[in-house]
Structure formats: C-alpha cells, structure tokens
Motif scaffolding. Structure first.
Motif, PDB file in Angstrom:
ATOM      1  N   LYS A  22     -10.944  -1.573   3.874  1.00  0.00           N
ATOM      2  CA  LYS A  22     -12.039  -0.888   4.573  1.00  0.00           C
ATOM      3  C   LYS A  22     -12.840  -1.873   5.416  1.00  0.00           C
ATOM      4  N   GLN A  23     -12.948  -3.101   4.914  1.00  0.00           N
ATOM      5  CA  GLN A  23     -13.728  -4.111   5.630  1.00  0.00           C
ATOM      6  C   GLN A  23     -12.980  -4.712   6.813  1.00  0.00           C
ATOM      7  N   VAL A  24     -11.694  -5.027   6.604  1.00  0.00           N
ATOM      8  CA  VAL A  24     -10.975  -5.824   7.610  1.00  0.00           C
ATOM      9  C   VAL A  24     -10.073  -5.003   8.523  1.00  0.00           C
ATOM     10  N   HIS A  25      -9.789  -3.741   8.154  1.00  0.00           N
ATOM     11  CA  HIS A  25      -8.858  -2.953   8.959  1.00  0.00           C
ATOM     12  C   HIS A  25      -9.184  -1.464   8.798  1.00  0.00           C
ATOM     13  N   ALA A  26     -10.161  -1.032   9.567  1.00  0.00           N
ATOM     14  CA  ALA A  26     -10.651   0.350   9.432  1.00  0.00           C
ATOM     15  C   ALA A  26      -9.594   1.393   9.791  1.00  0.00           C
ATOM     16  N   GLU A  27      -8.543   0.970  10.515  1.00  0.00           N
ATOM     17  CA  GLU A  27      -7.492   1.912  10.931  1.00  0.00           C
ATOM     18  C   GLU A  27      -6.493   2.205   9.814  1.00  0.00           C
ATOM     19  N   THR A  28      -6.698   1.619   8.652  1.00  0.00           N
ATOM     20  CA  THR A  28      -5.788   1.840   7.525  1.00  0.00           C
ATOM     21  C   THR A  28      -6.117   3.151   6.817  1.00  0.00           C
ATOM     22  N   ASN A  29      -5.094   3.966   6.648  1.00  0.00           N
ATOM     23  CA  ASN A  29      -5.239   5.218   5.898  1.00  0.00           C
ATOM     24  C   ASN A  29      -4.469   5.074   4.596  1.00  0.00           C
ATOM     25  N   ILE A  30      -5.170   4.859   3.488  1.00  0.00           N
ATOM     26  CA  ILE A  30      -4.508   4.685   2.192  1.00  0.00           C
ATOM     27  C   ILE A  30      -4.111   6.067   1.671  1.00  0.00           C
ATOM     28  N   VAL A  31      -2.807   6.341   1.669  1.00  0.00           N
ATOM     29  CA  VAL A  31      -2.331   7.673   1.281  1.00  0.00           C
ATOM     30  C   VAL A  31      -1.983   7.762  -0.203  1.00  0.00           C
ATOM     31  N   ALA A  32      -1.822   6.597  -0.870  1.00  0.00           N
ATOM     32  CA  ALA A  32      -1.524   6.616  -2.306  1.00  0.00           C
ATOM     33  C   ALA A  32      -1.826   5.258  -2.909  1.00  0.00           C
ATOM     34  N   ILE A  33      -2.260   5.283  -4.170  1.00  0.00           N
ATOM     35  CA  ILE A  33      -2.460   4.069  -4.955  1.00  0.00           C
ATOM     36  C   ILE A  33      -1.637   4.227  -6.227  1.00  0.00           C
ATOM     37  N   CYS A  34      -0.735   3.287  -6.458  1.00  0.00           N
ATOM     38  CA  CYS A  34       0.214   3.410  -7.580  1.00  0.00           C
ATOM     39  C   CYS A  34       0.098   2.202  -8.495  1.00  0.00           C
ATOM     40  N   ASN A  35       0.336   2.436  -9.794  1.00  0.00           N
ATOM     41  CA  ASN A  35       0.222   1.364 -10.771  1.00  0.00           C
ATOM     42  C   ASN A  35       1.544   1.014 -11.446  1.00  0.00           C
ATOM     43  N   SER A  36       2.643   1.432 -10.836  1.00  0.00           N
ATOM     44  CA  SER A  36       3.966   1.062 -11.352  1.00  0.00           C
ATOM     45  C   SER A  36       4.993   1.252 -10.250  1.00  0.00           C
ATOM     46  N   GLY A  37       6.161   0.620 -10.433  1.00  0.00           N
ATOM     47  CA  GLY A  37       7.233   0.784  -9.469  1.00  0.00           C
ATOM     48  C   GLY A  37       7.716   2.222  -9.375  1.00  0.00           C
ATOM     49  N   LYS A  38       7.779   2.912 -10.510  1.00  0.00           N
ATOM     50  CA  LYS A  38       8.243   4.306 -10.517  1.00  0.00           C
ATOM     51  C   LYS A  38       7.291   5.199  -9.726  1.00  0.00           C
ATOM     52  N   GLU A  39       5.993   4.997  -9.933  1.00  0.00           N
ATOM     53  CA  GLU A  39       5.011   5.751  -9.148  1.00  0.00           C
ATOM     54  C   GLU A  39       5.164   5.432  -7.669  1.00  0.00           C
ATOM     55  N   GLY A  40       5.411   4.155  -7.374  1.00  0.00           N
ATOM     56  CA  GLY A  40       5.573   3.733  -5.988  1.00  0.00           C
ATOM     57  C   GLY A  40       6.731   4.416  -5.303  1.00  0.00           C
ATOM     58  N   LEU A  41       7.856   4.534  -6.010  1.00  0.00           N
ATOM     59  CA  LEU A  41       9.031   5.196  -5.435  1.00  0.00           C
ATOM     60  C   LEU A  41       8.724   6.649  -5.065  1.00  0.00           C
ATOM     61  N   LYS A  42       8.037   7.348  -5.955  1.00  0.00           N
ATOM     62  CA  LYS A  42       7.688   8.743  -5.694  1.00  0.00           C
ATOM     63  C   LYS A  42       6.757   8.860  -4.492  1.00  0.00           C
ATOM     64  N   ALA A  43       5.778   7.964  -4.435  1.00  0.00           N
ATOM     65  CA  ALA A  43       4.807   8.009  -3.342  1.00  0.00           C
ATOM     66  C   ALA A  43       5.452   7.689  -1.996  1.00  0.00           C
ATOM     67  N   ILE A  44       6.385   6.750  -2.003  1.00  0.00           N
ATOM     68  CA  ILE A  44       7.070   6.382  -0.758  1.00  0.00           C
ATOM     69  C   ILE A  44       7.877   7.559  -0.226  1.00  0.00           C
ATOM     70  N   LYS A  45       8.608   8.228  -1.116  1.00  0.00           N
ATOM     71  CA  LYS A  45       9.411   9.380  -0.691  1.00  0.00           C
ATOM     72  C   LYS A  45       8.528  10.526  -0.192  1.00  0.00           C
TER      73      LYS A  45
END
Length: 248
Positions: A22-45
């Motif tokens: 938020k401070q260094v790159h206001a153009e970033t839209n965070i669409v998901a926050i994941c706490n494991s690789g499995k969560e990450g795979l689902k979010a990427i798809k």
C-alpha cells in the motif's frame, strides 16, 4: 491494477507485505492472501494473477514445489526467503527476483519497479531453468539465464569460451563465434558460474578451463583458447592458475 497474490505460511509476513505494498505501490490489487502452497494453487487458478509474492520455505509444500505443480505458470514471481544459499543460487540462475527476510520497503519497491520495466517475458524458460537448478545433488549448472539490453538470454554454460569485463557489462564469447553483451558485471558472472571450471585469470577476463588449447610460458604467460583467442594471465594469479590447470 496489478493483480497480486501473497503466499506465506506466517500470517505476520503477509500482513507486513500487505501494508508495504500500500505504501510503495498503490497500483497493486491484492486479490488473495494464502498461508500454504495448497491455498496458493487454488488462488492462482481462481484469480489468474499478474504477480505472486511467494515464500520459499513453507511446511508441507515449499514455494518451489507449489510452482512445479503448475503446468504453464504465466505470472511474475518475487520470492521471499531467509538466507538459503542453494535456493538463492537457483533463483539467480533463472534471473527471477527474490527478497531476503525481513523484507524492506525500498527493496520491495525496487523489485516491483524492475518487474514492470522488463522488455520481454520468458517466464516458461525462467521457471524451467529454476527447476533444473533445484537438484539436491548441487551439480554444476547446465544453463543460465542472463539479462541483456534486449531481454533475457538463455545460454548453455559449456558453450561459453570466455567472458570479458566492460565496466557494468560483460561480453560473453561463445563456441559458435557469437559475442553477447549482458548487463551483469564480471564479478556477478563469476559468482553464477562458480563450480563449473571457470577461472578469473585476470581482472578483466574469466575463462572456461575446458576450452583452453594451451598455456604459453612467459613472465606471467598467456592462454590460447579453442577459438585461438589469446588471454594474458595476471602475474599475481599465475601460480594459482597453474595449480588449477594441472588438476583438469
């Protein structure tokens, strides 16, 4: 807006990254926050991101293992990692970017700026190069990705005859007779090719010991490469060079 996914098993880390972005790159839209690789795979798809900021060391499934589950990753990656020599070497060989923990705001901004100014994308080749260098046996590398003025170039290490310094650039002389200028210092190239029988024969020259045709004696002497290039040996490196040469 840059669709971004944050993946780290430590919630504290993702919270810090979220605030920094938020401070260094206001153009970033965070669409998901994941706490494991499995969560990450689902979010990427689900979200098809432009960028993921990915922790390397996660329990259950590391960041590298998560990427290997994806058939055709087509997003940028910035890795975050505690200091792990071999992981960092693999990332550097593929010319991908990484941030050492704890991540600093100015370093995150620099990584994002660098990503946005890339002229060409070779993501599939970069990931392929990364995975090749994650071999647990730590064998010498076969390929390396290097940045040039036009974009990334992928080179078979055995094809490099010698490298010549040109300030902040380095010229690579290849077995084919081609010359390639990369935007890395000779010191950077020397670090990448360590363990592949390359030797810094002079402040300005790094040579592939496998491509030496002969050594000619003299005050310091010089080597003749397979391409007939003649390169002087620095006087203060002659003794060590001859030891290395004798053990080839």
């Amino acid at each position: 807006m840059l669709k971004t996914i944050l993946i780290d098993d430590q919630e504290f880390c993702t919270e810090v990254l979220q605030d920094m972005l938020k401070q260094v790159h206001a153009e970033t839209n965070i669409v998901a926050i994941c706490n494991s690789g499995k969560e990450g795979l689902k979010a990427i798809k689900k979200h098809e991101p432009d960028l993921i900021i990915l922790d390397v060391e996660m329990p259950g499934m590391t960041g590298f293992e998560m990427l290997q589950e994806l058939k055709h990753p087509d997003f940028e990656v910035i890795f975050t990692t505690s200091f792990d020599k071999y992981s960092i070497e693999a990332i550097r060989y593929s010319a991908l970017d990484y941030l050492l923990k704890p991540v600093m705001p100015h370093e995150l901004k620099a990584a994002l700026d660098k990503m946005e100014h890339k002229q060409h994308k070779n993501l599939s080749k970069q990931f392929k190069t990364l995975f090749q260098h994650l071999d647990g046996s730590r064998r010498p590398v076969n390929h390396v990705a290097l940045p040039s003025m036009e974009g990334l170039i992928f080179i078979n290490v055995i094809d490099i005859i010698h490298c010549e310094s040109d300030s902040n650039y380095t010229t690579l002389f290849l077995n084919s007779g081609e010359k390639m200028v990369v935007t890395k210092t000779l010191k950077d190239i020397e670090g990448l090719l360590q363990g592949n029988n390359f030797y810094r024969i002079h402040n300005s020259h790094l040579i592939n010991m496998h491509h030496i045709k002969k050594y000619v004696k003299g005050n310091a002497g010089y080597v003749v490469m397979n391409t007939s290039a003649e390169i002087a040996v620095a006087r203060n490196r002659k003794e060590d060079f001859l030891k290395q040469f004798a053990h080839l």
